[in-house]
Design an enzyme around this catalytic site. Sequence first.
Site, PDB file in Angstrom:
ATOM      1  N   ASP A 111      24.734  14.232  22.892  1.00  0.00           N
ATOM      2  CA  ASP A 111      24.805  13.593  24.207  1.00  0.00           C
ATOM      3  C   ASP A 111      25.028  14.670  25.260  1.00  0.00           C
ATOM      4  O   ASP A 111      25.794  15.616  25.028  1.00  0.00           O
ATOM      5  CB  ASP A 111      25.986  12.622  24.267  1.00  0.00           C
ATOM      6  N   HIS A 167      23.954  17.215  16.047  1.00  0.00           N
ATOM      7  CA  HIS A 167      23.163  16.836  14.891  1.00  0.00           C
ATOM      8  C   HIS A 167      21.842  17.612  14.854  1.00  0.00           C
ATOM      9  O   HIS A 167      21.441  18.216  15.842  1.00  0.00           O
ATOM     10  CB  HIS A 167      22.882  15.331  14.945  1.00  0.00           C
ATOM     11  N   SER A 255      30.942  22.018  26.360  1.00  0.00           N
ATOM     12  CA  SER A 255      30.233  22.898  25.437  1.00  0.00           C
ATOM     13  C   SER A 255      28.731  22.739  25.627  1.00  0.00           C
ATOM     14  O   SER A 255      28.278  21.873  26.366  1.00  0.00           O
ATOM     15  CB  SER A 255      30.623  22.572  23.988  1.00  0.00           C
TER      16      SER A 255
END
Length: 292
Positions: A111, A167, A255
């Site tokens: 996201d 992911h 991040s």
Amino acid sequence: MKIQFVDRKTGEIQTETPPGESFLKLLYNNPFGKTTLLPLIKRKFISKWYGKYMDSPSSINKITGFVRDLNINMDEVEKPIEDFISFNDFFYRKLTPSARPIANGFVSPGDGKMIAFENISDVGNFFIKGREFTLNEFLSNKNLANKYKNASMIILRLAPNDYHRYHFPFEGTPSAMVKIEGKYLSVSPYALASNFTKVFCENKREYCILSTQQKGDILIAPVGATMVGSIIQTYTPKKLVKKGDEMGYFAFGGSTIVLLVDADKVKIDSDIIKNTKNKIETFVKMGEKIAE
């Protein structure tokens, strides 16, 4: 300076207000902050100390206010708020399996707010005035930099309120992670606007190569940030992974994930490219299609 982005779902332009906005402006836009406070914040012991605090049981007191102030959807979260044992435990929370369906095509690893460039040479033209962005600086590896010199580049910036697990964007076989030492700099838009090169070439970062049959070798590089003491990998190197399988997570802080892909094999979606050219980020979610 307004931090604006396109909500891909609605097409609307929205304004982001980062937690600690006034402090970030002081650090990166104010001469006093740049010369006095920023060098202190970048020191490793500060990040380690704050990281330990966020792992402590006493930090759970911060969770409820964080959820409320940043409007985090707890219906997506795997366990109830009272079951978390520290703020970090909540920060890298897992989501329910149905919260992030995996689309067809090449998908977002997480996201966040995304920008993308069809050719790595465009990065210098877009961000850096008077200084060339080099892959060799970012990767600290001349051979690898040469391999990806004509690659497409995708940058996903995670804000503190975002889901902080990341992911694999495609199925393949990942290498072990290679660590590159650096400092801890914020990846907020204020820091990026101040000095893109320092944020991406001096920050703590790691990379792995995901070898795929259809898309070639995809370089995936998680980048740490201010107050982020850890980039934690949860995958097994040299073992086949499916698209959407978890790769790792970030501890507290904002991040970034950088992807380098073969421009002839991965065609980034036109709306993301268009928004980038218009100097605006696109909000995407993990598992959402971002390229063919």
